[in-house]
Design an enzyme around this catalytic site. Sequence first.
Site, PDB file in Angstrom:
ATOM      1  N   ASP A   1       0.817  -1.215   0.000  1.00  0.00           N
ATOM      2  CA  ASP A   1       0.000   0.000   0.000  1.00  0.00           C
ATOM      3  C   ASP A   1       0.851   1.266   0.000  1.00  0.00           C
ATOM      4  O   ASP A   1       0.613   2.185  -0.789  1.00  0.00           O
ATOM      5  CB  ASP A   1      -0.946   0.012   1.202  1.00  0.00           C
ATOM      6  CG  ASP A   1      -2.100  -0.969   1.029  1.00  0.00           C
ATOM      7  OD1 ASP A   1      -2.144  -1.661  -0.007  1.00  0.00           O
ATOM      8  OD2 ASP A   1      -2.963  -1.042   1.922  1.00  0.00           O
TER       9      ASP A   1
ATOM     10  N   ARG B   1       1.087   6.759  17.160  1.00  0.00           N
ATOM     11  CA  ARG B   1       0.923   7.759  16.098  1.00  0.00           C
ATOM     12  C   ARG B   1       1.599   9.097  16.390  1.00  0.00           C
ATOM     13  O   ARG B   1       2.184   9.699  15.489  1.00  0.00           O
ATOM     14  CB  ARG B   1      -0.564   7.967  15.788  1.00  0.00           C
ATOM     15  CG  ARG B   1      -1.293   6.714  15.297  1.00  0.00           C
ATOM     16  CD  ARG B   1      -0.451   5.885  14.379  1.00  0.00           C
ATOM     17  NE  ARG B   1      -1.155   4.756  13.788  1.00  0.00           N
ATOM     18  CZ  ARG B   1      -0.563   3.648  13.402  1.00  0.00           C
ATOM     19  NH1 ARG B   1       0.755   3.504  13.581  1.00  0.00           N
ATOM     20  NH2 ARG B   1      -1.245   2.677  12.840  1.00  0.00           N
TER      21      ARG B   1
ATOM     22  N   ASP C   1      -6.815   6.728  12.641  1.00  0.00           N
ATOM     23  CA  ASP C   1      -5.405   7.083  12.461  1.00  0.00           C
ATOM     24  C   ASP C   1      -5.217   8.362  11.659  1.00  0.00           C
ATOM     25  O   ASP C   1      -4.282   9.126  11.909  1.00  0.00           O
ATOM     26  CB  ASP C   1      -4.644   5.926  11.824  1.00  0.00           C
ATOM     27  CG  ASP C   1      -4.219   4.876  12.834  1.00  0.00           C
ATOM     28  OD1 ASP C   1      -4.223   5.194  14.042  1.00  0.00           O
ATOM     29  OD2 ASP C   1      -3.902   3.751  12.435  1.00  0.00           O
TER      30      ASP C   1
ATOM     31  N   SER D   1      -6.865  -6.718   8.614  1.00  0.00           N
ATOM     32  CA  SER D   1      -5.737  -5.785   8.617  1.00  0.00           C
ATOM     33  C   SER D   1      -5.036  -5.832   9.965  1.00  0.00           C
ATOM     34  O   SER D   1      -5.667  -6.076  10.998  1.00  0.00           O
ATOM     35  CB  SER D   1      -6.213  -4.359   8.321  1.00  0.00           C
ATOM     36  OG  SER D   1      -7.012  -3.874   9.378  1.00  0.00           O
TER      37      SER D   1
END
Length: 409
Positions: A20, A102, A131, A185
Amino acid sequence: MSKKKPEIKKVVLAYSGGLDTSIILKWLQETYGCDVVTFTADLGQGEELEPARKKAELLGIKKKNIFIEDLREEFVRDYVFPMMRANALYEGIYLLGTSIARPLIAKRQIEIARETGADAVCHGATGKGNDQVRFELGYYALEPSIKIIAPWREWSFKSREDLIDFAEKHQIPVAKDKRGEAPFSVDANLLHSSSEGKVLEDPNEEPPPYVYMRTIAPEEAPDEPTIITLGFKKGDAVSLNGKKMSPAKLLAALNDLGRDNGIGRVDLVENRFVGMKSRGVYETPGGTILLAAHRAMESLTLDRGAAHLKDELMPRYAELVYNGFWFSPEREMLQALIDKSQENVEGEVRLKLYKGNTIVIGRKSSKSLYNMNLVTFEDDRGAYDQKDAEGFIRLNAQRLRTLGMRDKD
């Protein structure tokens, strides 16, 4: 009318080296005609990072524009441990493993943008998840004028087939196991792994065994318990079984112990900040052990008022972390209060790890507020006059008696 794309000269991409983000890299070059700087962070996800360097070079990125950094110690020391001092749990169960990673990634992207003269940053988060919010709130807090590219909100790809076609057209290698839809995922770092989507979307279906990557099943764990001792200083774990260890090494060791004893599995439905419910399967073996030990240490060393105030504030703190407000003034204010409370949270906690359970079996501290002379059922040598309780109770009962008399009348 489509929104005009901003002019971008150079962009720092959060780059994993996977399919990705490799597609995003080439899409950035093609769509914006800009230089791309790749940033790959080792947060303990357990994957080799050198392939990311080779993949970036293959896609035309200059060596000076490829950043691969080991951030494990900074991650645990400056993000995981401060959060653990707060005993933070989102909605009472989630140990915030993805959320807490993050802000560090966002911080380093902004720092690299400054170092390289980039005027934009880019992430690979989708337009449905949390996110994107966490990354972008971090970017804006640290560099208010930064330009942000979020490909999943911009490009025209509608399916996995579209992505594969783009990859093949631009000679981006596609592994055989990446050609079909992934069964779920995954996000992973030293604190946890999370699995979401596809086979996990029905919250009434038990997760297939192959979903779990960090822990063995509790029923398959050893029949003999594992006994460990964790040492604390100012609210942070500093030693395991008497051996001093760095934050990242200590958490990694706890992960191994938790894995082998089936500890840290959570299957939950959570409320995303973007307004939908999501089902996730999280594994946080070391963090689960650490939380139990930290609360046990606080039970000895924190005053009742301080402990109860911390518990009242914890949901607010956890929500700020979950929603992406790590760099907000309110999170920093709460952190200052929490850190003040941890000054005397030191000593040792003994735990029994057994078939998915973390059981506290002992705790001691030179800063303990536990007084054996006060709590003993034996002769307390005058440390506590039980007759004093009568006046204490009568004073606290006064308003209840007044209410009772009125209601009786």
